[in-house]
Every structure is written in structure tokens, then in C-alpha cells.
Scaffold this motif. Structure first.
Motif, short mmCIF file in Angstrom:
data_model
loop_
_atom_site.label_atom_id
_atom_site.label_comp_id
_atom_site.label_asym_id
_atom_site.label_seq_id
_atom_site.Cartn_x
_atom_site.Cartn_y
_atom_site.Cartn_z
N LEU A 160 48.69 21.52 26.40
CA LEU A 160 47.35 21.16 26.84
C LEU A 160 46.41 21.13 25.65
O LEU A 160 46.38 22.08 24.86
CB LEU A 160 46.85 22.18 27.87
CG LEU A 160 45.40 22.04 28.32
CD1 LEU A 160 45.22 20.82 29.22
CD2 LEU A 160 44.94 23.31 29.06
N TYR A 161 45.65 20.04 25.51
CA TYR A 161 44.69 19.89 24.42
C TYR A 161 43.30 19.61 24.96
O TYR A 161 43.14 18.88 25.95
CB TYR A 161 45.08 18.73 23.50
CG TYR A 161 46.28 18.98 22.62
CD1 TYR A 161 46.12 19.37 21.30
CD2 TYR A 161 47.57 18.81 23.11
CE1 TYR A 161 47.22 19.58 20.48
CE2 TYR A 161 48.68 19.03 22.30
CZ TYR A 161 48.49 19.41 20.98
OH TYR A 161 49.59 19.62 20.18
N ALA A 162 42.29 20.18 24.29
CA ALA A 162 40.89 19.84 24.55
C ALA A 162 40.18 19.81 23.20
O ALA A 162 40.34 20.74 22.40
CB ALA A 162 40.23 20.86 25.47
N CYS A 163 39.46 18.74 22.92
CA CYS A 163 38.74 18.58 21.64
C CYS A 163 39.70 18.70 20.45
O CYS A 163 39.34 19.26 19.40
CB CYS A 163 37.63 19.62 21.51
SG CYS A 163 36.36 19.53 22.76
N GLY A 164 40.91 18.19 20.59
CA GLY A 164 41.89 18.28 19.52
C GLY A 164 42.49 19.65 19.32
O GLY A 164 43.32 19.85 18.42
N VAL A 165 42.13 20.62 20.16
CA VAL A 165 42.60 21.99 20.04
C VAL A 165 43.74 22.21 21.03
O VAL A 165 43.59 21.97 22.23
CB VAL A 165 41.47 23.00 20.33
CG1 VAL A 165 42.01 24.43 20.29
CG2 VAL A 165 40.33 22.82 19.32
N GLU A 166 44.89 22.66 20.53
CA GLU A 166 45.99 23.02 21.43
C GLU A 166 45.64 24.32 22.14
O GLU A 166 45.36 25.34 21.50
CB GLU A 166 47.28 23.19 20.64
CG GLU A 166 48.46 23.62 21.51
CD GLU A 166 49.53 24.37 20.75
OE1 GLU A 166 50.27 25.14 21.39
OE2 GLU A 166 49.62 24.20 19.51
N LEU A 167 45.65 24.28 23.47
CA LEU A 167 45.29 25.45 24.26
C LEU A 167 46.49 26.12 24.92
O LEU A 167 46.54 27.34 25.02
CB LEU A 167 44.28 25.07 25.35
CG LEU A 167 42.87 24.71 24.90
CD1 LEU A 167 42.04 24.27 26.10
CD2 LEU A 167 42.21 25.90 24.21
N ALA A 168 47.44 25.33 25.41
CA ALA A 168 48.53 25.92 26.19
C ALA A 168 49.84 25.21 25.90
O ALA A 168 49.86 24.04 25.52
CB ALA A 168 48.21 25.86 27.69
N ASN A 169 50.93 25.94 26.13
CA ASN A 169 52.29 25.45 25.93
C ASN A 169 53.09 25.90 27.14
O ASN A 169 53.09 27.10 27.47
CB ASN A 169 52.85 26.04 24.63
CG ASN A 169 54.21 25.49 24.26
OD1 ASN A 169 54.58 24.40 24.68
ND2 ASN A 169 54.96 26.25 23.48
N ALA A 170 53.74 24.97 27.84
CA ALA A 170 54.38 25.31 29.11
C ALA A 170 55.77 24.70 29.21
O ALA A 170 56.04 23.64 28.64
CB ALA A 170 53.52 24.85 30.28
N PHE A 171 56.64 25.38 29.98
CA PHE A 171 58.01 24.93 30.15
C PHE A 171 58.45 24.99 31.61
O PHE A 171 58.03 25.87 32.36
CB PHE A 171 59.00 25.86 29.40
CG PHE A 171 58.72 26.07 27.95
CD1 PHE A 171 58.35 25.04 27.12
CD2 PHE A 171 58.89 27.34 27.39
CE1 PHE A 171 58.12 25.25 25.77
CE2 PHE A 171 58.67 27.56 26.04
CZ PHE A 171 58.28 26.51 25.23
#
Length: 354
Positions: A266-277
Motif C-alpha cells: 500500500l502506497y500513499a504520497c509515494g510512501v510505502e505504508l503496508a506489505n501484505a500476503f
């Protein structure tokens, strides 16, 4: 948090704390709102130990190492975890079905506006549910964080993102084609093996530099960082999904295309926020992937971490599940309008000239 100059003031001086305090109060409010979100959805909050036999087995994650001493002075190596993932999955094997944790995690070689050696990871897991459900969770969390702090838009480094808009879903193949003009999947075989020369030719065709010692993973990362990530989360959040299997060491392969895995970021404003599997539950395959990751770590950094055999034993009996890890400090930063993650940390780690 420091100021420029020869003698930066520590974060605990009254003037700096007064500047940071609105961000810190906002952080607390967002954390309380997320706890309520999970409680409403019948999740159990869990607390996992930071000291582990293995800190994780990803090539580019770096851990803090220590020793546990017995009463008679015998030593055993332990690490501060880089994620609570191994412990959380053991709890799923034990019978828990919906869990979340706000865990302090530790990553070496990381410090900057978006990185800190100790930070808070929000992880949550759903047994028997797909990773698409986690995509909906992420969208709900963005809205909740914005509502809690009273902001209508996230802003970071000149980029804006509407946290109330439905996130755009983009596959890695689509992103490589859209932003770099590269056919990513042409370099991945049906069995998941990568064709380094094919991808290198694609990079050279679009004018990206290729070094002789670049691996397929190096080339993939170069395109992702240089050509794709700067475009993600503009105007609305982006869910970047269907990562190549080789770039998703803990995720199961997609049922639709074995070349890619059930992984999204998940990205917002070019910032990676979350990683999911969508979680991998094949212990033999997980061992094989860990060994590949550690071989790559040895090649690049000259070190490896042990494999947690207890984790692999638990994985063999763990039910199908999906899980996500969200950088809570980054979310708090965007929701409060801070510009660095250490502005939303009550007591940042002291800088020591590193």
C-alpha cells in the motif's frame, strides 16, 4: 529529531517537545482508533517477544544481534526481531483466528525521514480469508486515520493523496508497462524462474543502466525504485499487487498465474505504508525460499541468519490465512502532517554519529 548545526538539541528539550507534541497526541488518537477498529471486528490483541532465534530471513533486512547468557555463563545467540511475523504465525498454528499487534521492531542500517532503527509495526492476520480482505482493511484504516486527526488530504514531499478515495489497484506487470515501458512477465517462466538477460535487455531498451553484476532482483528493484514508486499514491492510495514469486518469499503463488504471488503493498504520497500476503503454508517450500534468501544475503553482505525450525514446524500445521504489516509511524506521520517518522515517536533512538 535533530536540528542542523554543530550542537543539535535533543528531542527532550522543552521547546522541541512542544513542537512535536501535537504530532504525538495525534499518533495516540490514531492508535486508539485502530485498536477500536480491530476490537469491533472481533480481533484479539497479542504481544510477541522481541528476542527471537531468527530475526527473519529476507536478504536485505538487517538485524540487531545479542547474546543470552545462562547462569553459568554459557552463551546463545539471539536477535531483536525485524517483524513479529514468525511469532504471530505460531499463534495462528495454536488456534487463534484473528489477531493484531502493535510491535516494536528493530532494523539495522536504517535511518532517515522514513526509517528508524526501532519503530512500531502494526500486524494483523485473518484465518480463512483472502488477501483482498486485507486490501479493504487498508482502505478503511486510511479513512479512519484521517477522520481521527481531522485531515482531508495526506501530503508528503509535494504529493497529495485523498485518504477517503478508493485505492487504485495496479499489478506489478501493469506498473512496469505503464511507468517504465517494460514487459516484466516476459522475464519470468511458468515455474517462477527468472531470466536475468531478458530483463536486462528490457532495461537497456528503455535507457536504464545495467551493471554486469546486477542480478534479476537488482534489476527489478532498480525499476521499482526509479521509475514506479515515485508515481504511487498520487491523488489516491495505490495497492501494488501480484509481485513476482521471487519477490514474495513468505507469500503463496497466485492461483491465476504461478509466476506471481499473493502479495501487495500500500502506497500513499509515494510512501510505502503496508506489505501484505496470502500466507505461504508449505513448510518445505518456505525452507527452500529462506535458503535462497540467505544465499543472496551471504553473496551481498557476507552474513546469514539462522532459520527458525520451530517456525517451520508451526507453519506445517498453520491454517490458510492472510496477513499484513503496516508501518504505523509512517501512517501517523501522514495523518498528522509530520515530515519525519521521528516526529511521531515519543522517544526516538539517539543518534550516535552513524
Amino acid at each position: 529529531m535533530t536540528r542542523t548545526g554543530a550542537s543539535p538539541s535533543p528531542w527532550w528539550t522543552k521547546s522541541l517537545h512542544a513542537d512535536r507534541r501535537p504530532f504525538l497526541i495525534g499518533r495516540n488518537r490514531v492508535q486508539a482508533a485502530l485498536r477500536s477498529f480491530f476490537a469491533t471486528a472481533a480481533f484479539i490483541e497479542v504481544d510477541t517477544a522481541a528476542l527471537q532465534i531468527s530475526p527473519g530471513n529476507e536478504a536485505h533486512l538487517h538485524a540487531f544481534a545479542t547474546q543470552a547468557l545462562s547462569i553459568d555463563g554459557r552463551a546463545a545467540s539471539l536477535y531483536l526481531h525485524t517483524s513479529p511475523e514468525f511469532a504471530a504465525k505460531k499463534l495462528l498454528a495454536a488456534g487463534e483466528e484473528r489477531i493484531f499487534t502493535f510491535a516494536h521492531v528493530y532494523r539495522n542500517r536504517e535511518r532517515g525521514p522514513l526509517h528508524h532503527p526501532e519503530f512500531t509495526m502494526l500486524e494483523w492476520y485473518r484465518v480463512g480469508e483472502t488477501y483482498e480482505t486485507l486490501m479493504a482493511d487498508c482502505a478503511d484504516m486510511l479513512k479512519l486515520a484521517a477522520e481521527t486527526t481531522g485531515t482531508r488530504s495526506f501530503t508528503y514531499r509535494g504529493m497529495d493523496c485523498d485518504p477517503f478515495a478508493e485505492p487504485e489497484r495496479v499489478t506489478l506487470a501493469e506498473a512496469f508497462e505503464r511507468f517504465a515501458g517494460i514487459d516484466l512477465l516476459s522475464s519470468i517462466a511458468e515455474n517462477g524462474e527468472n531470466d536475468r538477460e531478458r530483463l536486462a535487455a528490457e532495461l537497456q531498451r528503455v535507457g536504464l543502466r545495467v551493471s554486469d553484476d546486477d542480478s534479476w532482483a537488482d534489476l527489478f528493484s532498480k525499476v521499482l525504485v526509479d521509475r514506479i514508486e515515485p508515481h504511487l499514491g498520487r491523488g489516491q492510495a495505490t495497492i501494488l499487487c501480484e509481485y513476482p514469486v521471487s519477490e514474495a518469499a513468505l507469500a503463496r503463488p497466485s492461483r491465476q498465474d504461478p509466476r506471481v504471488a499473493e502479495r501487495f503493498e500500500l502506497y500513499a504520497c509515494g510512501v510505502e505504508l503496508a506489505n501484505a500476503f496470502g500466507e505461504l503454508t508449505d513448510a518445505g517450500e518456505q525452507r527452500r525460499r529462506f535458503e535462497i534468501e540467505m544465499a543472496e544475503k551471504a553473496r551481498i553482505y557476507g552474513e546469514t541468519y539462522p532459520i527458525d525450525e520451530d517456525f517451520l514446524a508451526a507453519l506445517a500445521v498453520m491454517p490458510e490465512a492472510s496477513g499484513a504489516a503496516l508501518g504505523f509511524d509512517r501512517l501517523a506521520m501522514l495523518a498528522t502532517g509530520a515530515t519525519r517518522v521521528d516526529q511521531v515517536m515519543w522517544a526516538p533512538v539517539a543518534e550516535t554519529g552513524w
